[in-house]
Design an enzyme around this catalytic site. Structure first.
Site, PDB file in Angstrom:
ATOM      1  N   HIS A  18      10.299   4.362   3.344  1.00 24.19           N
ATOM      2  CA  HIS A  18      10.398   3.517   4.432  1.00 24.19           C
ATOM      3  C   HIS A  18      11.265   4.295   5.687  1.00 24.19           C
ATOM      4  O   HIS A  18      10.738   4.403   6.571  1.00 24.19           O
ATOM      5  CB  HIS A  18      11.090   2.337   4.086  1.00 24.19           C
ATOM      6  CG  HIS A  18      10.409   1.441   3.120  1.00 24.19           C
ATOM      7  ND1 HIS A  18      11.148   1.174   2.079  1.00 24.19           N
ATOM      8  CD2 HIS A  18       9.486   1.094   3.186  1.00 24.19           C
ATOM      9  CE1 HIS A  18      10.313   0.099   1.488  1.00 24.19           C
ATOM     10  NE2 HIS A  18       9.115   0.229   2.014  1.00 24.19           N
ATOM     11  N   LYS A  42       8.501 -15.172  -3.777  1.00 24.03           N
ATOM     12  CA  LYS A  42       8.629 -13.780  -4.529  1.00 24.03           C
ATOM     13  C   LYS A  42       9.958 -13.561  -4.585  1.00 24.03           C
ATOM     14  O   LYS A  42      10.684 -13.294  -3.644  1.00 24.03           O
ATOM     15  CB  LYS A  42       7.880 -12.624  -3.942  1.00 24.03           C
ATOM     16  CG  LYS A  42       7.338 -11.411  -4.863  1.00 24.03           C
ATOM     17  CD  LYS A  42       6.680 -10.518  -4.101  1.00 24.03           C
ATOM     18  CE  LYS A  42       7.247  -9.130  -4.260  1.00 24.03           C
ATOM     19  NZ  LYS A  42       6.519  -8.218  -3.687  1.00 24.03           N
ATOM     20  N   ARG A  91       0.177   5.014   1.878  1.00 20.70           N
ATOM     21  CA  ARG A  91       0.530   6.208   0.540  1.00 20.70           C
ATOM     22  C   ARG A  91      -0.763   6.445   0.134  1.00 20.70           C
ATOM     23  O   ARG A  91      -1.803   6.426   0.561  1.00 20.70           O
ATOM     24  CB  ARG A  91       1.557   5.385  -0.473  1.00 20.70           C
ATOM     25  CG  ARG A  91       3.081   5.424  -0.014  1.00 20.70           C
ATOM     26  CD  ARG A  91       3.471   4.288  -0.856  1.00 20.70           C
ATOM     27  NE  ARG A  91       3.334   2.836  -0.521  1.00 20.70           N
ATOM     28  CZ  ARG A  91       3.783   1.858  -1.078  1.00 20.70           C
ATOM     29  NH1 ARG A  91       5.041   2.019  -1.748  1.00 20.70           N
ATOM     30  NH2 ARG A  91       3.196   0.520  -0.707  1.00 20.70           N
ATOM     31  N   SER A 129       9.226   0.536  -3.635  1.00 24.96           N
ATOM     32  CA  SER A 129      10.532  -0.257  -3.978  1.00 24.96           C
ATOM     33  C   SER A 129      10.521  -0.748  -5.656  1.00 24.96           C
ATOM     34  O   SER A 129      11.457  -0.516  -6.380  1.00 24.96           O
ATOM     35  CB  SER A 129      10.560  -1.402  -3.155  1.00 24.96           C
ATOM     36  OG  SER A 129      10.738  -1.216  -1.928  1.00 24.96           O
TER      37      SER A 129
HETATM   38  N1  LIG Z   1       6.862   5.514   0.161  1.00 24.58           N
HETATM   39  C1  LIG Z   1       6.274   5.166   1.211  1.00 24.58           C
HETATM   40  N2  LIG Z   1       5.740   5.989   2.134  1.00 24.58           N
HETATM   41  C2  LIG Z   1       5.165   5.486   3.139  1.00 24.58           C
HETATM   42  N3  LIG Z   1       5.108   4.114   3.307  1.00 24.58           N
HETATM   43  C3  LIG Z   1       5.672   3.173   2.597  1.00 24.58           C
HETATM   44  C4  LIG Z   1       6.342   3.695   1.318  1.00 24.58           C
HETATM   45  N4  LIG Z   1       6.754   2.605   0.522  1.00 24.58           N
HETATM   46  C5  LIG Z   1       6.480   1.519   1.286  1.00 24.58           C
HETATM   47  N5  LIG Z   1       5.723   1.953   2.417  1.00 24.58           N
HETATM   48  C6  LIG Z   1       4.955   0.995   3.414  1.00 24.58           C
HETATM   49  O1  LIG Z   1       6.195   0.159   4.157  1.00 24.58           O
HETATM   50  C7  LIG Z   1       5.663  -0.846   4.360  1.00 24.58           C
HETATM   51  C8  LIG Z   1       6.366  -2.024   3.770  1.00 24.58           C
HETATM   52  O2  LIG Z   1       6.390  -1.983   2.510  1.00 24.58           O
HETATM   53  P1  LIG Z   1       7.018  -2.960   1.324  1.00 24.58           P
HETATM   54  O3  LIG Z   1       8.251  -3.282   1.849  1.00 24.58           O
HETATM   55  O4  LIG Z   1       6.086  -3.585   0.848  1.00 24.58           O
HETATM   56  O5  LIG Z   1       7.387  -1.643   0.249  1.00 24.58           O
HETATM   57  P2  LIG Z   1       6.759  -1.101  -1.098  1.00 24.58           P
HETATM   58  O6  LIG Z   1       7.306   0.064  -1.783  1.00 24.58           O
HETATM   59  O7  LIG Z   1       5.197  -1.375  -1.189  1.00 24.58           O
HETATM   60  O8  LIG Z   1       7.277  -2.529  -2.063  1.00 24.58           O
HETATM   61  P3  LIG Z   1       6.847  -3.037  -3.309  1.00 24.58           P
HETATM   62  O9  LIG Z   1       6.951  -1.952  -4.600  1.00 24.58           O
HETATM   63  O10 LIG Z   1       7.813  -4.175  -3.605  1.00 24.58           O
HETATM   64  O11 LIG Z   1       5.303  -3.502  -3.195  1.00 24.58           O
HETATM   65  C9  LIG Z   1       4.118  -0.873   4.134  1.00 24.58           C
HETATM   66  O12 LIG Z   1       3.464  -0.674   5.052  1.00 24.58           O
HETATM   67  C10 LIG Z   1       4.003   0.064   3.094  1.00 24.58           C
HETATM   68  O13 LIG Z   1       2.925   0.633   2.908  1.00 24.58           O
HETATM   69 MG   LIG Z   2       3.959  -2.846  -1.847  1.00 24.58          MG
END
Ligand SMILES: Nc1ncnc2c1ncn2[C@@H]1O[C@H](COP(=O)(O)OP(=O)(O)OP(=O)(O)O)[C@@H](O)[C@H]1O
Ligand SMILES: [Mg+2]
Length: 167
Positions: A18, A42, A91, A129
């Protein structure tokens, strides 16, 4: 007009993936509103308040970043914040289908809001996450995958016996 964009997500917790997207966005836009989704359905590990506080601490030195919790429709929240662009991270291919659906639905709801996708550094392209929580819970190291403050908060949750992994 200021070029303000929205970066929405759960951020439970914020990871270096992020942070990577936010830093890339900072080079392109005047300001970024990090929008933390309040999702009553959730149950997360961190409360919305805790997620917001961690992000605020990480970007305390960055005046172009603000953080807000939100619920309801993303397009409504974007309007309220006078942001016409929503940035999302992409991703490995796993994100594509869901993001595609969501971007097109948001366009249907509001033609004025545009979704922009950004790719993280390759080292973070498999980071989520959920993975961070699972690995940490099982005793693995998440160093270099999350900001220091997040690592500290994960340790706190564990030592307080409050570490819950939702299904
Ligand atoms: N490692 C990463 N690289 C690039 N974008 C990311 C990454 N992790 C999350 N994002 C993007 O950030 C935004 C918010 O993601 P979110 O908070 O759902 O995180 P997540 O890692 O997907 O969480 P979870 O594992 O709970 O699904 C989305 O657009 C997601 O694709
Ligand atoms: Mg996600």
């Amino acid at each position: 007009m200021e070029n303000r964009v929205l970066y929405p997500g759960s951020f439970d917790p914020i990871t270096n993936g992020h942070v990577d997207i936010i830093e890339r966005g900072l080079k392109l836009f005047d300001s970024i509103v990090v929008a933390v989704l309040k999702n009553p359905k959730k149950r997360g590990l961190f409360s919305t308040k805790e997620r917001v506080a961690m992000i605020l601490e990480i970007f305390a030195h960055e005046p172009k970043i603000s953080v807000q919790a939100f619920d309801g429709l993303l397009v409504d929240f974007a309007k309220k914040n006078q942001a016409r662009i929503v940035i999302r991270g992409l991703r490995a291919i796993s994100d594509f289908e869901f993001e595609f659906q969501m971007a097109l639905m948001n366009r249907k709801l509001d033609e004025e809001t545009e979704t922009l996708f950004m790719m993280p550094s390759v080292g973070y392209s498999f980071l989520s996450s959920r993975m961070v929580k699972e690995v940490f819970f099982l005793g693995g190291s998440v160093h270099n995958l999350v900001p220091e403050i997040v690592e500290k908060k994960l340790e706190q949750k564990l030592s307080q016996g409050k570490f819950v992994l939702s299904p």
